[in-house]
Scaffold this motif. Structure first.
Motif, mmCIF file in Angstrom:
data_model
loop_
_atom_site.group_PDB
_atom_site.id
_atom_site.type_symbol
_atom_site.label_atom_id
_atom_site.label_comp_id
_atom_site.label_asym_id
_atom_site.label_seq_id
_atom_site.Cartn_x
_atom_site.Cartn_y
_atom_site.Cartn_z
ATOM 1 N N LEU A 24 -85.065 44.812 24.233
ATOM 2 C CA LEU A 24 -84.405 46.392 24.486
ATOM 3 C C LEU A 24 -83.368 46.565 23.687
ATOM 4 C CD1 LEU A 24 -84.739 45.866 28.410
ATOM 5 C CD2 LEU A 24 -85.844 47.708 27.025
ATOM 6 N N LYS A 25 -82.797 45.683 23.063
ATOM 7 C CA LYS A 25 -81.846 45.984 21.983
ATOM 8 C C LYS A 25 -82.153 46.894 20.881
ATOM 9 C CE LYS A 25 -78.401 42.210 21.238
ATOM 10 N NZ LYS A 25 -78.012 40.970 20.426
ATOM 11 N N THR A 26 -83.447 46.760 20.747
ATOM 12 C CA THR A 26 -84.136 47.730 19.668
ATOM 13 C C THR A 26 -84.179 49.182 20.065
ATOM 14 O OG1 THR A 26 -86.371 47.157 20.113
ATOM 15 C CG2 THR A 26 -85.297 45.808 18.376
ATOM 16 N N TYR A 27 -84.002 49.159 21.481
ATOM 17 C CA TYR A 27 -84.012 50.702 22.023
ATOM 18 C C TYR A 27 -82.667 50.941 22.486
ATOM 19 C CZ TYR A 27 -89.124 49.884 21.840
ATOM 20 O OH TYR A 27 -90.443 49.536 21.441
ATOM 21 N N LYS A 28 -81.487 50.641 22.211
ATOM 22 C CA LYS A 28 -80.239 50.743 22.691
ATOM 23 C C LYS A 28 -79.995 52.348 22.438
ATOM 24 C CE LYS A 28 -75.545 49.524 22.595
ATOM 25 N NZ LYS A 28 -74.319 48.582 22.018
#
Ligand code: ADP
Ligand code: ASP
Ligand code: MG
Length: 425
Positions: A24-28
């Motif tokens: 989910l970090k990559t979709y922050k």
């Protein structure tokens, strides 16, 4: 807006929760509704608690203590001991203690939903807390505030109009401050009781959010690289299918492909929302895309539905099976909510292959056995092959007795019984 669904396997322990955080970090900063299942096999564990409680075996409390300590062990790996999530999860679990203190007076299905749903409430609280700790703002949403259902416990039906207006009133506002984390599998009645949508129903929950909020896409994050030509737990040499039409996907799930809940595809197709099936172990992999695009070629796809029953219904006096008999049989099947997976008729008998639900089937038999001769054979397997060829179909019959076989244009189905193969020494 996008909708992501993380299944039980993706949050089965602390390392898995951390992995979801990494994904989910990559979709922050993106507006994403995150639907989460209970951790690992917790739903099965909660089911055992309900059974013990309802049948008063005396084990309900100890089974529940184990669930509690498993969740606390995971939280201790993720959070500092003063973190507020401990009190929050503890309060949620205490609701089960309150139920277990009283005698089971309500129906099994009602009690089931009140207890089993706690698995999703807890997992979603843990995930939301973890995301916030990672610096990914996430708001926890009680799904009962937005998904309204009737009170058919364990198989609740969604009131789409009310659900859509509640979601549209609440979620777009909430998502302005970050991800929205909510529970799969659960709904609420107008009297504020908790319902569940049927086992494996979290995919369906994500589809409800996607449709009601007109999401640009939905993604389900699984322990497989995408949709494969058969269940890798049962077959070797399976390969990933890169693209599937809604039509193909709905056929596969209807026949029992366990990778996606059968109710998931229709709402997405109706709004033309693409569905990505992705691997949480390899988040950069392409996965499978399910959309309105038709492909010219599909490889043979095998779907195995276990625990089936074959019911042969015959007239007792050699009269033909007539339309009036069929109408009587189907009215009863609909009333008992028995799913028919295959059927065939002859002059004086009618055979159906159905999901083997013992209570419902014994009601079916006892209602009709005055009028018809009924023979039930179970447990059997129903094997469906889409885009079949003989190279795929014949090996599936090895060591099995074929009780029923049917081929139509794209689909072959066999109902088989395990029989040891007699081979020369
Ligand atoms: P979730 O964690 O989202 O609940 P599931 O366990 O319900 O995921 O679904 C994933 C599982 O589905 C896989 O582990 C796999 O064993 C099974 N499965 C059955 N049929 C297929 C198929 N055709 N392609 C991929 N996986 C399949
Ligand atoms: N936790 C529920 C189940 O195991 C719902 C889901 O995971 O889809 O059936
Ligand atoms: Mg599942």
């Amino acid at each position: 807006m996008k909708v992501f669904k993380f299944g039980g396997a993706s949050v089965k322990d602390a390392a898995s929760v951390k992995n979801v955080g990494q994904i989910l970090k990559t979709y922050k900063g993106q507006p994403i509704v995150i639907v989460v299942s209970a951790m690992g096999k917790m739903t099965n564990a909660f089911e055992k608690v309900v059974e013990a409680y309802y049948h008063k075996t005396g084990e309900a409390e100890s089974l529940f203590e184990k669930i509690k300590s498993d969740h606390f062990a995971i939280m201790h790996e993720l959070f500092d001991r003063n973190h507020e999530v401990f009190a929050d999860v503890n309060d949620t679990l205490t609701e089960v203690h309150w139920i277990l203190e009283d005698m089971p007076e309500e129906s099994f299905d009602y009690l089931y939903d009140q207890i089993v749903s706690i698995g999703e409430f807890v997992s979603s609280k843990i995930l939301a807390a973890w995301l916030n700790q990672l610096g990914l703002p996430a708001t926890w949403l009680d799904v009962r505030d937005v998904i309204l259902t009737d009170n058919t416990y364990r198989e609740a039906r969604v009131d789409w109009n009310v659900t859509e207006s509640k979601m549209q009133a609440l979620v777009p506002q909430m998502i302005k401050s970050g991800f929205v984390v909510t529970q799969g599998f659960i709904g609420g009645t107008s009297e504020n009781f908790t319902t569940t949508l049927g086992r494996e129903g979290s995919d369906y929950t994500a589809a409800i959010f996607s449709t009601c909020l007109s999401a640009e896409s939905m993604s389900v994050w699984k322990d497989v690289p995408g949709i494969l030509t058969a269940d890798p737990r049962l077959f070797k040499n399976v390969v990933k299918i890169d693209r599937l039409s809604y039509r193909e996907a709905i056929e596969m799930t209807y026949y029992g492909a366990k990778v996606i809940h059968p109710k998931t595809i229709k709402p997405l197709q109706n709004k033309n929302i693409p569905l990505h099936v992705k691997s949480f172990e390899n988040p950069d992999g392409e996965g499978t895309l399910i959309s309105d695009q038709f492909e010219n070629y599909y490889p043979p796809v095998v779907v195995v539905e276990k625990n089936q029953a074959l019911i042969q219904i015959s007239t007792t006096d050699f009269s033909f099976i007539a339309e009036s008999h069929l109408s009587q049989i189907f009215t009863l099947l609909a009333e008992l909510r028995v799913k028919v997976n295959m059927m065939q008729n002859s002059a004086i008998s009618f055979s159906i292959c159905v999901d083997n639900k013992p209570e419902r089937l014994s009601k079916f038999v006892s209602t009709l056995d005055q009028e018809f001769k009924i023979v039930v054979d179970q447990p059997l397997e129903l094997i469906t092959v889409r885009h079949y060829n003989n190279e795929t179909l014949n090996p599936l019959k090895k060591g099995k007795m074929v009780l029923f076989e049917e081929k139509i244009r794209d689909t072959a189905q066999i109902v088989v019984k395990e029989t040891p193969l007699i081979e020369p020494k």
